[in-house]
Motif scaffolding. Structure first.
Motif, PDB file in Angstrom:
ATOM      1  N   PHE A  89     -93.674  -7.033  64.641  1.00 27.99           N
ATOM      2  CA  PHE A  89     -94.438  -8.277  64.660  1.00 27.99           C
ATOM      3  C   PHE A  89     -94.079  -9.228  63.524  1.00 27.99           C
ATOM      4  O   PHE A  89     -93.852 -10.417  63.748  1.00 27.99           O
ATOM      5  CB  PHE A  89     -95.939  -7.962  64.608  1.00 27.99           C
ATOM      6  CG  PHE A  89     -96.809  -9.186  64.622  1.00 27.99           C
ATOM      7  CD1 PHE A  89     -96.942  -9.954  65.775  1.00 27.99           C
ATOM      8  CD2 PHE A  89     -97.499  -9.596  63.481  1.00 27.99           C
ATOM      9  CE1 PHE A  89     -97.731 -11.090  65.791  1.00 27.99           C
ATOM     10  CE2 PHE A  89     -98.290 -10.722  63.486  1.00 27.99           C
ATOM     11  CZ  PHE A  89     -98.413 -11.471  64.646  1.00 27.99           C
ATOM     12  N   LEU A  90     -94.012  -8.716  62.301  1.00 33.36           N
ATOM     13  CA  LEU A  90     -93.779  -9.585  61.147  1.00 33.36           C
ATOM     14  C   LEU A  90     -92.334 -10.075  61.092  1.00 33.36           C
ATOM     15  O   LEU A  90     -91.415  -9.429  61.612  1.00 33.36           O
ATOM     16  CB  LEU A  90     -94.121  -8.847  59.853  1.00 33.36           C
ATOM     17  CG  LEU A  90     -95.594  -8.472  59.659  1.00 33.36           C
ATOM     18  CD1 LEU A  90     -95.768  -7.691  58.372  1.00 33.36           C
ATOM     19  CD2 LEU A  90     -96.485  -9.707  59.654  1.00 33.36           C
ATOM     20  N   THR A  91     -92.154 -11.229  60.442  1.00 35.45           N
ATOM     21  CA  THR A  91     -90.809 -11.780  60.238  1.00 35.45           C
ATOM     22  C   THR A  91     -90.212 -11.132  58.994  1.00 35.45           C
ATOM     23  O   THR A  91     -90.508 -11.521  57.863  1.00 35.45           O
ATOM     24  CB  THR A  91     -90.881 -13.309  60.065  1.00 35.45           C
ATOM     25  OG1 THR A  91     -91.512 -13.880  61.212  1.00 35.45           O
ATOM     26  CG2 THR A  91     -89.486 -13.892  59.912  1.00 35.45           C
ATOM     27  N   ILE A  92     -89.345 -10.111  59.223  1.00 41.86           N
ATOM     28  CA  ILE A  92     -88.769  -9.330  58.133  1.00 41.86           C
ATOM     29  C   ILE A  92     -87.260  -9.229  58.337  1.00 41.86           C
ATOM     30  O   ILE A  92     -86.814  -8.903  59.441  1.00 41.86           O
ATOM     31  CB  ILE A  92     -89.374  -7.904  58.094  1.00 41.86           C
ATOM     32  CG1 ILE A  92     -90.883  -7.980  57.821  1.00 41.86           C
ATOM     33  CG2 ILE A  92     -88.703  -7.047  57.021  1.00 41.86           C
ATOM     34  CD1 ILE A  92     -91.582  -6.640  57.896  1.00 41.86           C
ATOM     35  N   PRO A  93     -86.447  -9.504  57.308  1.00 38.16           N
ATOM     36  CA  PRO A  93     -84.998  -9.309  57.440  1.00 38.16           C
ATOM     37  C   PRO A  93     -84.685  -7.864  57.841  1.00 38.16           C
ATOM     38  O   PRO A  93     -85.342  -6.925  57.398  1.00 38.16           O
ATOM     39  CB  PRO A  93     -84.470  -9.627  56.030  1.00 38.16           C
ATOM     40  CG  PRO A  93     -85.512 -10.506  55.421  1.00 38.16           C
ATOM     41  CD  PRO A  93     -86.820 -10.046  55.981  1.00 38.16           C
ATOM     42  N   LEU A  94     -83.659  -7.680  58.687  1.00 38.60           N
ATOM     43  CA  LEU A  94     -83.351  -6.357  59.234  1.00 38.60           C
ATOM     44  C   LEU A  94     -83.056  -5.330  58.139  1.00 38.60           C
ATOM     45  O   LEU A  94     -83.404  -4.155  58.271  1.00 38.60           O
ATOM     46  CB  LEU A  94     -82.163  -6.458  60.195  1.00 38.60           C
ATOM     47  CG  LEU A  94     -82.425  -7.217  61.500  1.00 38.60           C
ATOM     48  CD1 LEU A  94     -81.152  -7.285  62.335  1.00 38.60           C
ATOM     49  CD2 LEU A  94     -83.541  -6.545  62.296  1.00 38.60           C
ATOM     50  N   ASP A  95     -82.405  -5.762  57.058  1.00 37.80           N
ATOM     51  CA  ASP A  95     -82.066  -4.800  56.008  1.00 37.80           C
ATOM     52  C   ASP A  95     -83.247  -4.441  55.111  1.00 37.80           C
ATOM     53  O   ASP A  95     -83.103  -3.649  54.176  1.00 37.80           O
ATOM     54  CB  ASP A  95     -80.922  -5.351  55.154  1.00 37.80           C
ATOM     55  CG  ASP A  95     -81.300  -6.644  54.443  1.00 37.80           C
ATOM     56  OD1 ASP A  95     -82.227  -7.336  54.919  1.00 37.80           O
ATOM     57  OD2 ASP A  95     -80.680  -6.970  53.421  1.00 37.80           O
ATOM     58  N   ARG A  96     -84.433  -5.002  55.389  1.00 37.89           N
ATOM     59  CA  ARG A  96     -85.616  -4.703  54.594  1.00 37.89           C
ATOM     60  C   ARG A  96     -86.700  -3.969  55.401  1.00 37.89           C
ATOM     61  O   ARG A  96     -87.740  -3.611  54.851  1.00 37.89           O
ATOM     62  CB  ARG A  96     -86.232  -5.994  54.029  1.00 37.89           C
ATOM     63  CG  ARG A  96     -85.402  -6.646  52.935  1.00 37.89           C
ATOM     64  CD  ARG A  96     -85.437  -5.800  51.661  1.00 37.89           C
ATOM     65  NE  ARG A  96     -84.826  -6.477  50.547  1.00 37.89           N
ATOM     66  CZ  ARG A  96     -83.536  -6.418  50.258  1.00 37.89           C
ATOM     67  NH1 ARG A  96     -82.715  -5.682  51.028  1.00 37.89           N
ATOM     68  NH2 ARG A  96     -83.047  -7.061  49.229  1.00 37.89           N
ATOM     69  N   VAL A  97     -86.477  -3.728  56.681  1.00 36.19           N
ATOM     70  CA  VAL A  97     -87.506  -3.110  57.517  1.00 36.19           C
ATOM     71  C   VAL A  97     -87.864  -1.714  57.022  1.00 36.19           C
ATOM     72  O   VAL A  97     -89.041  -1.364  56.892  1.00 36.19           O
ATOM     73  CB  VAL A  97     -87.056  -3.057  58.993  1.00 36.19           C
ATOM     74  CG1 VAL A  97     -88.045  -2.245  59.830  1.00 36.19           C
ATOM     75  CG2 VAL A  97     -86.931  -4.467  59.557  1.00 36.19           C
TER      76      VAL A  97
END
Length: 484
Positions: A89-97
């Motif tokens: 749901f949240l807008t998170i960069p892929l390398d920070r998930v």
């Protein structure tokens, strides 16, 4: 500076996913603390000492059972929902998930332990053991400062490690406080025969249920605003909102400690049947709280741009305006905080909490409307400010109706004098900016000039003669203790 704007914003929005657990924890803590304080007040009345202690044990036993069950239940439901939100749901960069998932897990551990230790922690407030809690806070803050210095001097991706460190600094003090509380408070003794009581459970559910409306409105407003900013403006402006809240939180340190002492004292007075003392303490809570906020806010407002530049290096956008609005919101909120404490002590809070929760929840649709019309993040802050003004007016009105606190006294002896003192102090504190360039020296000079104007003005414009005499009488005692 160590985390970076994006990771700092992610830390705030992901950690905020446990807001409901934290909210429920705080809600039960307020309810349990209120009934503890009533029992402590009863125990202070001659002839009722043993009855008050035993009544406190009854509330403690019920609280232990309730908090343990609630902690297990909330984690069982909240953890999978929060994990899904981080992944989908949240807008998170892929390398920070993956790092954000660990942030969420560490925050869950802190919340879980915090909830099951509330029954003992709340006793510190009810018994007014504020100094000991302050020592624990000072130690953890100092350790955190050393760790942050290590982060800055060793650049890297610190998001997950910082979350673990924050969890550790939350868990260890809670364990120490719990062990100490069990050893020093004779009221903290679990009795299975007292744990399940329909009468006490109904009283807690009634009080906490209505309190949930106000606290729930505050929680949903805070986290809803974070999600709204994330969806409309991205994680960078989440960082701006988080920093503004952080700076604002530091300005409330002394006033928060003060209210930690006033809240149980006001409830103790109600428990002992001394309503006049309760009202007198409530007025003083308003005065001292707003003055302690302004003591920090006034010089900080004047030098905020330079302070943010020195602290953050390259501050994120909109941070200056957001901080100013947050400061104003806090001053308005603290100017009538005594009214809130008096109403909560009274216990008949249904209509008050209904009004408060509705007013706070209205912040979200108003802020969403501003965003949908193309407004900047400043308009989100304006929506929060407008609703805070409405809440403050409601507090004064309900305190007048429920506990007999005078709205005229609040306006004439607290609100207007505080505005006058703040305006004059800011005008005087602005003088260094006319003659000196931005620097550490000017920040220091502004602070000195502001406080030299603010302190005497506060003493003789806001405080009444009885309050001044009380403070002046404390100074020789403090010096005597220091000499010993």
């Amino acid at each position: 500076m160590a985390l970076g704007a994006v990771d700092y914003g992610l830390m705030g929005v992901v950690g905020g996913l446990t807001a409901f657990i934290s909210f429920f924890n705080n809600l039960l803590s307020v309810g349990v603390g209120r009934f503890y304080a009533i029992s402590v007040g009863k125990a202070s009345v001659k002839g009722l000492e043993l009855e008050g202690v035993e009544d406190c044990r009854r509330w403690f036993s019920t609280a232990v059972l309730l908090h343990t069950c609630a902690a297990v239940g909330l984690m069982a439901v909240g953890y999978p929902i929060g994990s899904w939100a981080v992944k989908n749901f949240l807008t998170i960069p892929l390398d920070r998930v993956n790092d954000c998932l660990w942030v969420f897990r560490f925050v869950c551990v802190s919340c879980f332990l915090g909830m099951i230790t509330v029954p003992i922690n709340a006793m510190y407030g009810a018994k007014q053991y504020i100094a000991e809690l302050t020592i624990y806070s000072f130690i953890t803050t100092t350790l955190n400062a050393f760790f942050l210095y290590h982060m800055i001097t060793h650049p890297g991706v610190w998001l997950k490690m910082y979350a673990f460190w924050s969890c550790l600094l939350s868990v260890l003090p809670q364990l120490v406080i719990t062990i100490r509380g069990y050893s020093i408070f004779k009221e903290c003794r679990f009795r299975r025969k007292y744990a399940i009581s329909r009468e006490r459970l109904n009283a807690l559910v009634y009080y906490c249920g209505w309190t949930a409306l106000g606290m729930g409105g505050s929680m949903l407003r805070g986290q809803g605003i974070q999600v709204l900013v994330n969806k409309y403006f991205g994680p960078c402006l989440n960082a701006s909102m988080a920093i503004a809240n952080n700076v604002n939180g530091h300005t409330t340190t002394l006033s928060g400690a003060l209210l930690g002492a006033f809240s149980p004292a006001i409830t103790n007075a109600f428990g002992a049947g001394d309503l006049e003392r309760m009202r007198r303490l409530s007025y003083r809570a308003c005065k001292f709280s707003v003055l302690l906020i302004m003591l920090f806010v006034i010089p900080l407002c004047l030098e905020l741009q330079e302070v943010l530049h020195l602290w953050l290096g390259n501050p994120p956008p909109y941070i200056y305006g957001l901080c100013l609005v947050m400061f104003l919101m806090t001053i308005i909120d603290q100017s009538c905080v005594g009214h809130m404490l008096a109403v909560n002590a009274r216990g008949k809070i249904a209509k008050y909490q209904m009004f408060l929760g509705t007013s706070l929840l209205l912040t979200l649709p108003v802020a969403w409307m501003f965003c949908a019309c193309g407004g900047s993040v400043y308009w989100v802050a304006v929506a929060m400010l407008l609703m805070m003004m409405l809440c403050s007016v409601g507090r004064v009105w309900f305190a007048r109706s429920l506990v007999g606190m005078s709205a005229y006294y609040w306006l004439v002896r607290i609100a207007v004098p505080s505005v006058i003192v703040g305006a004059i102090s800011m005008l005087i504190g602005y003088l260094p900016q006319l003659f000196f360039a931005p620097s550490w020296g000017r920040i220091l000079l502004t602070g000195i000039i502001c406080e030299c104007a603010f302190v005497p003005l506060s003493l003789f414009v806001v405080l009444d003669p009885a309050e001044r005499d009380y403070l002046f009488a404390r100074v020789p005692l403090l010096k005597k203790k220091r000499a010993c």
